[in-house]
Write an enzyme that holds these catalytic residues in place. Sequence first.
Site, PDB file in Angstrom:
ATOM      1  N   ARG A 232       0.944  -1.188   0.072  1.00  0.00           N
ATOM      2  CA  ARG A 232       0.150  -0.111   0.003  1.00  0.00           C
ATOM      3  C   ARG A 232       0.843   1.228   0.205  1.00  0.00           C
ATOM      4  O   ARG A 232       0.737   2.339  -0.620  1.00  0.00           O
ATOM      5  CB  ARG A 232      -1.026  -0.130   1.162  1.00  0.00           C
ATOM      6  CG  ARG A 232      -1.999   0.950   0.992  1.00  0.00           C
ATOM      7  CD  ARG A 232      -3.224   0.873   2.217  1.00  0.00           C
ATOM      8  NE  ARG A 232      -2.731   0.793   3.558  1.00  0.00           N
ATOM      9  CZ  ARG A 232      -3.554   1.058   4.569  1.00  0.00           C
ATOM     10  NH1 ARG A 232      -4.689   1.045   4.342  1.00  0.00           N
ATOM     11  NH2 ARG A 232      -3.191   1.029   5.856  1.00  0.00           N
TER      12      ARG A 232
ATOM     13  N   HIS B  41     -11.295   6.027   4.989  1.00  0.00           N
ATOM     14  CA  HIS B  41     -12.008   5.259   4.071  1.00  0.00           C
ATOM     15  C   HIS B  41     -11.080   3.979   3.615  1.00  0.00           C
ATOM     16  O   HIS B  41     -10.224   4.066   3.062  1.00  0.00           O
ATOM     17  CB  HIS B  41     -12.344   5.958   2.784  1.00  0.00           C
ATOM     18  CG  HIS B  41     -12.748   5.312   1.575  1.00  0.00           C
ATOM     19  ND1 HIS B  41     -14.021   4.659   1.659  1.00  0.00           N
ATOM     20  CD2 HIS B  41     -12.369   5.045   0.510  1.00  0.00           C
ATOM     21  CE1 HIS B  41     -14.061   4.069   0.478  1.00  0.00           C
ATOM     22  NE2 HIS B  41     -13.415   4.079  -0.338  1.00  0.00           N
TER      23      HIS B  41
ATOM     24  N   ASN C 152      -7.709   6.774  -4.746  1.00  0.00           N
ATOM     25  CA  ASN C 152      -7.405   6.331  -3.527  1.00  0.00           C
ATOM     26  C   ASN C 152      -5.888   5.948  -3.429  1.00  0.00           C
ATOM     27  O   ASN C 152      -5.293   5.946  -4.458  1.00  0.00           O
ATOM     28  CB  ASN C 152      -8.261   4.859  -3.433  1.00  0.00           C
ATOM     29  CG  ASN C 152      -9.654   5.189  -3.085  1.00  0.00           C
ATOM     30  OD1 ASN C 152      -9.977   5.939  -1.958  1.00  0.00           O
ATOM     31  ND2 ASN C 152     -10.355   4.382  -3.496  1.00  0.00           N
TER      32      ASN C 152
END
Length: 306
Positions: free
Chosen positions: A93, A180, A125
């Site tokens: 990530r 989120h 994102n």
Amino acid sequence: MSNPKLTSQIAIVGAGDVGATIAYSLILNQVAADILVIDPKEEVRDAQIQDLSDATFHGNTSTRVRSGTHKEAGQSDIIVMTAGAKQKEGESRADLIGRNKSILESALKDMKPFRKDAVLLLVANPVDALTYFAQKFTDLPHTQVIGSGTFLDSARLRGILAQKADVAPSSIDAYVLGEHGESQFVAWSCATIGGISLSNVISNLDTSGIAEDVKNKATSIIENKGVTNYGIGAVAASICKSVLGDEKIVRAVSHWQEGLGVCLSKPAVLGRKGVLRTVDVPLNSEEKKSLEKSAKALKEMVEESG
């Protein structure tokens, strides 16, 4: 009094599925006079513009869709950032954030100087981390740099609860808060239906199961169709409408939290200047810990990506 939406301009950076769907939602809801589409892939961009323009020819829609430059985007009322790389198999990530951070920094650099009252809306994102970095890369006030955050998650939550209570989703006041992503949580203690506590309306509610369903819904959709675009398209258009119309409506969006040192989602009053103020909902002790945990996770994510 003139309608500011009739002369307003919204720039969408990224002509992929999400960017095009946001543009389509803006057209259907007649949110802006001009929609600029910016994307280095000119053939894709121009094809999307041609297709979207066909949607403006019905009824009394007066929206114009055209290609634009980054400089023009910086002078728009609202700039919607959808451009970003997808996570590769085996990629961490932190690496994904690093790549998207570079894309974001380059795009924002090309937009400078920004119009002073421009509102920057992050949709790509990981949205909270990119919202944080976008504030670093621009000279705009923090209140004018916001992310879509948990707005869509909160809408999904209301949809599930509406079915269980057999009421309209608009009668439900319930929020998903924090990141989120993995550390998001539902503020169950504040959830109401028609002003009445949720627990007094629906008994034996599987709160853990519902929270997981909400969190994992996007993953399920992506596994089956490859992308989530309609929900976020409607959400982004709704945020733009709230800003341009100075509606002062309350929505859970990602924005700067001074006390936590990160951008994450809390209910906020949206208007022409972006986030007019944060609405501090009365969380219980467990939910406060969840918020702090989410902030900590986001801080680590930002620090890992430099």
